[in-house]
Scaffold this active site. Structure first.
Site, PDB file in Angstrom:
ATOM      1  N   LYS A  22       0.844  -1.208   0.000  1.00 18.01           N
ATOM      2  CA  LYS A  22       0.000   0.000   0.000  1.00 18.01           C
ATOM      3  C   LYS A  22       0.876   1.254   0.000  1.00 18.01           C
ATOM      4  CE  LYS A  22      -1.825   1.592   4.058  1.00 18.01           C
ATOM      5  NZ  LYS A  22      -1.411   2.985   4.253  1.00 18.01           N
ATOM      6  N   ASN A  23       1.874   1.281   0.886  1.00 18.84           N
ATOM      7  CA  ASN A  23       2.652   2.511   1.053  1.00 18.84           C
ATOM      8  C   ASN A  23       3.610   2.771  -0.092  1.00 18.84           C
ATOM      9  OD1 ASN A  23       1.266   2.932   3.371  1.00 18.84           O
ATOM     10  ND2 ASN A  23       2.978   2.532   4.773  1.00 18.84           N
ATOM     11  N   CYS A 117      -5.752   7.557   9.831  1.00 18.35           N
ATOM     12  CA  CYS A 117      -5.800   6.942  11.142  1.00 18.35           C
ATOM     13  C   CYS A 117      -5.651   7.996  12.244  1.00 18.35           C
ATOM     14  CB  CYS A 117      -4.655   5.945  11.289  1.00 18.35           C
ATOM     15  SG  CYS A 117      -4.882   4.442  10.362  1.00 18.35           S
ATOM     16  N   ARG A 122      -0.235  14.070  13.812  1.00 23.00           N
ATOM     17  CA  ARG A 122       0.171  13.903  12.412  1.00 23.00           C
ATOM     18  C   ARG A 122       0.139  15.205  11.624  1.00 23.00           C
ATOM     19  NH1 ARG A 122      -1.626   8.011  10.378  1.00 23.00           N
ATOM     20  NH2 ARG A 122       0.331   8.201   9.279  1.00 23.00           N
ATOM     21  N   ASP A 306       4.194   0.467  12.311  1.00 23.96           N
ATOM     22  CA  ASP A 306       3.055  -0.228  11.704  1.00 23.96           C
ATOM     23  C   ASP A 306       2.971  -1.703  12.118  1.00 23.96           C
ATOM     24  OD1 ASP A 306       2.221   2.042  10.463  1.00 23.96           O
ATOM     25  OD2 ASP A 306       2.827   1.478   8.440  1.00 23.96           O
ATOM     26  N   ARG A 398      -8.742  -0.895   4.310  1.00 25.12           N
ATOM     27  CA  ARG A 398      -7.865   0.147   3.767  1.00 25.12           C
ATOM     28  C   ARG A 398      -6.494  -0.426   3.430  1.00 25.12           C
ATOM     29  NH1 ARG A 398      -6.573   4.504   7.654  1.00 25.12           N
ATOM     30  NH2 ARG A 398      -5.160   4.882   5.937  1.00 25.12           N
TER      31      ARG A 398
HETATM   32  C1  UD1 Z   1       3.902   6.810   6.768  1.00 20.24           C
HETATM   33  C2  UD1 Z   1       3.124   5.562   6.437  1.00 20.24           C
HETATM   34  C3  UD1 Z   1       2.493   4.978   7.687  1.00 20.24           C
HETATM   35  C4  UD1 Z   1       3.526   4.779   8.788  1.00 20.24           C
HETATM   36  C5  UD1 Z   1       4.371   6.034   8.991  1.00 20.24           C
HETATM   37  C6  UD1 Z   1       5.554   5.808   9.920  1.00 20.24           C
HETATM   38  C7  UD1 Z   1       2.429   5.946   4.159  1.00 20.24           C
HETATM   39  C8  UD1 Z   1       1.320   6.235   3.207  1.00 20.24           C
HETATM   40  N1  UD1 Z   1       2.118   5.891   5.459  1.00 20.24           N
HETATM   41  O1  UD1 Z   1       2.963   7.752   7.287  1.00 20.24           O
HETATM   42  O2  UD1 Z   1       1.911   3.724   7.343  1.00 20.24           O
HETATM   43  O3  UD1 Z   1       2.881   4.483   9.999  1.00 20.24           O
HETATM   44  O4  UD1 Z   1       4.895   6.508   7.734  1.00 20.24           O
HETATM   45  O5  UD1 Z   1       6.348   4.784   9.447  1.00 20.24           O
HETATM   46  O6  UD1 Z   1       3.547   5.730   3.746  1.00 20.24           O
HETATM   47  N2  UD1 Z   1       5.702  14.498  11.264  1.00 20.24           N
HETATM   48  C9  UD1 Z   1       5.804  15.829  11.592  1.00 20.24           C
HETATM   49  N3  UD1 Z   1       5.550  16.748  10.619  1.00 20.24           N
HETATM   50  C10 UD1 Z   1       5.202  16.417   9.346  1.00 20.24           C
HETATM   51  C11 UD1 Z   1       5.118  15.041   9.018  1.00 20.24           C
HETATM   52  C12 UD1 Z   1       5.368  14.105  10.015  1.00 20.24           C
HETATM   53  O7  UD1 Z   1       6.116  16.176  12.730  1.00 20.24           O
HETATM   54  O8  UD1 Z   1       5.004  17.313   8.510  1.00 20.24           O
HETATM   55  C13 UD1 Z   1       5.957  13.473  12.312  1.00 20.24           C
HETATM   56  C14 UD1 Z   1       4.722  12.624  12.626  1.00 20.24           C
HETATM   57  O9  UD1 Z   1       3.860  13.265  13.552  1.00 20.24           O
HETATM   58  C15 UD1 Z   1       5.341  11.379  13.184  1.00 20.24           C
HETATM   59  C16 UD1 Z   1       6.665  11.255  12.386  1.00 20.24           C
HETATM   60  O10 UD1 Z   1       6.873  12.529  11.790  1.00 20.24           O
HETATM   61  O11 UD1 Z   1       5.644  11.551  14.536  1.00 20.24           O
HETATM   62  C17 UD1 Z   1       6.647  10.217  11.291  1.00 20.24           C
HETATM   63  O12 UD1 Z   1       5.462  10.368  10.514  1.00 20.24           O
HETATM   64  P1  UD1 Z   1       5.468  10.167   8.956  1.00 20.24           P
HETATM   65  O13 UD1 Z   1       6.684   9.378   8.548  1.00 20.24           O
HETATM   66  O14 UD1 Z   1       5.248  11.477   8.289  1.00 20.24           O
HETATM   67  O15 UD1 Z   1       4.183   9.308   8.720  1.00 20.24           O
HETATM   68  P2  UD1 Z   1       3.374   9.285   7.397  1.00 20.24           P
HETATM   69  O16 UD1 Z   1       4.266   9.636   6.263  1.00 20.24           O
HETATM   70  O17 UD1 Z   1       2.109  10.004   7.578  1.00 20.24           O
END
Ligand code: UD1
Length: 419
Positions: A22-23, A117, A122, A306, A398
């Site tokens: 998916k990712n 989720c 986030r 995850d 999902r």
């Molecule tokens: C992706 C994955 C999700 C997985 C996560 C962590 C996809 C589609 N989803 O989610 O399945 O659980 O990585 O491995 O690939 N953060 C900030 N600011 C931002 C963005 C992120 O502070 O602008 C923080 C988040 O709050 C979190 C950390 O960074 O604490 C990691 O999150 P992130 O890697 O961004 O998760 P996703 O990309 O949403």
């Protein structure tokens, strides 16, 4: 709303074929906005998040054809509407992945702030601040990110924390920017490498895949490409735990075990016998009860957040006491309340949960709260005595393709109940 009925207590045995990730599929689908040529993707998983992304791209004018179940042709030559509406994106945080490609290709994007989720705040500050560094004007109002940039410019970007989708968004935006972009403290997940391989087939100039420093030299245009989506390490990890929690023996096909190293190490620590080759992994618990194992989540190559919920379920019936520390998301223990209803002994203290393994769990009516939490409830139910009903399984749909078919084929007593 569909529910799953599971009658637990049967050791799983047999083979499961792992679907596309998916990712990996989601960013690669959105990357197709970067070219006017056709893109052909194989091994695209049949998941609700994929359908949401397909629908989202279609609202922008992208033409998408399903040639068979798992091959998709995408053509963005008639895309004219760089707009992602709240109604479509509210269920899926990954919709933010259209921001980088839209801005890079069209110079304008209006994208609803994402849902997905409910596992923590986030934020999207890393996406927004990085694009601003590349010259974009960005305003957030009425729940939308409104971004414009005549031409994005290369920049040096240092992430405070390695975000997966922010890394992907900036890589995609930078492929068509003027000059060189350097991302430091980039995320290193295998799905980012898969996106980079795909973008390079399209003609992008990118160095540093699988490292924390990624360099992208902008090119004038990108062309069409064919790509086979990487297999899903989290789906595979979930079925490995299904074997471990039931004392079973499974072989998972179409998977790269190298992307699962941290999970395999923990399964070995819990007493599983693991055999790997380049494209399969086999797990055998030899009927034994798992041993408690401590988990500390972190960005790749650390233990994946995850897979945290699934290991909570495993430790809930393991021999001994374990501690699971969640460092990535601040609110990712929602499954623990439901596991308690099945008889798990656990105690949450901030970002740490301490679990005293119970001799057995009991079937109960439980509610899925997010994607991986739902998976942990299914796993607990496979090991529990009696009947469990897992409600709100739209979360599972999902991210897990045909979960009840794959599990019943290896001996689980599981069926989908329609309302
Ligand atoms: C992706 C994955 C999700 C997985 C996560 C962590 C996809 C589609 N989803 O989610 O399945 O659980 O990585 O491995 O690939 N953060 C900030 N600011 C931002 C963005 C992120 O502070 O602008 C923080 C988040 O709050 C979190 C950390 O960074 O604490 C990691 O999150 P992130 O890697 O961004 O998760 P996703 O990309 O949403």
């Amino acid at each position: 709303m569909d529910r799953l009925e599971i009658k637990g207590g049967k050791p799983l045995s047999g083979e499961i074929s792992i679907s596309g990730a998916k990712n990996s599929a989601l960013p690669i689908l959105t990357a197709s906005l970067l070219t006017k040529d056709s893109i052909f993707l194989k091994n695209v998983p049949r998941l609700n998040d994929v359908s949401t992304t397909v629908n989202l791209l279609r609202t922008m004018g992208v033409e998408i054809t399903f040639h068979d179940g798992i091959t998709i042709e995408i053509n963005s030559s008639k895309a004219t509407r760089p707009f992602a509406a709240y109604d479509l994106v509210k269920t899926m945080r990954a919709s933010i992945l259209v921001l980088g490609p839209l801005l890079g290709k069209f110079g304008f994007a209006e994208v609803s702030l994402p849902g997905g989720c409910a596992i923590g705040a986030r934020p999207v500050n890393l996406h927004v601040e990085s694009l601003k560094k590349m010259g974009a004007n960005i305003e957030i109002s009425g729940g939308y990110i409104k971004a414009t940039a005549k031409k994005l410019k290369g920049a040096e970007i240092i992430f405070d924390t390695p975000s997966v989708t922010a890394t992907e968004n900036i890589i995609m935006a930078a492929t068509l920017a003027e000059g060189e972009t350097i991302i430091k403290n980039a995320a290193q997940e295998p799905e980012i490498e898969d996106l980079i391989i795909f973008l390079k087939k399209m003609g992008a100039r990118i160095e540093g895949a699988c490292s924390d420093t990624i360099k992208i030299k902008g090119v004038k245009e990108l062309k069409g490409a064919n790509h086979l989506i990487l297999s899903d390490r989290i789906e595979a990890g979930t079925y490995l735990v299904a074997a471990a929690i039931t004392g079973g023996h499974l072989r998972l096909n179409k998977i790269s075990p190298k992307n699962l190293s941290s999970v395999l190490l923990k399964l070995e620590e819990s007493g599983a016998f693991i055999v790997t080759s380049s494209d399969y992994v086999e797990i055998d618990m030899r009927g034994k009860r798992p041993k408690a194992t401590n988990i500390f989540t972190g960005p790749y190559p650390g233990f994946p957040t995850d897979m945290q919920a699934q290991f909570c379920a495993l430790n809930a019936i393991a021999d001994g006491v374990s501690e699971i520390t969640e460092t990535v998301f601040e609110n990712r223990f929602m499954h623990t309340q439901e596991l308690q209803r099945m008889g798990a002994n656990l105690n949450i203290d901030g970002r740490k949960v301490t679990i005293s393994g119970a001799d057995s769990l009991n079937g109960a009516n439980v509610m899925a709260t997010d994607l991986r939490a739902s998976a942990s409830l299914v796993l607990a139910a496979l090991a529990a005595k009696g009947r469990t009903i897992v409600d709100r399984i739209y979360h599972i749909d999902r991210g897990y393709e045909s979960i009840e078919e794959k599990l019943s084929q290896v001996g689980a007593d599981i069926k989908r109940l329609h309302p």
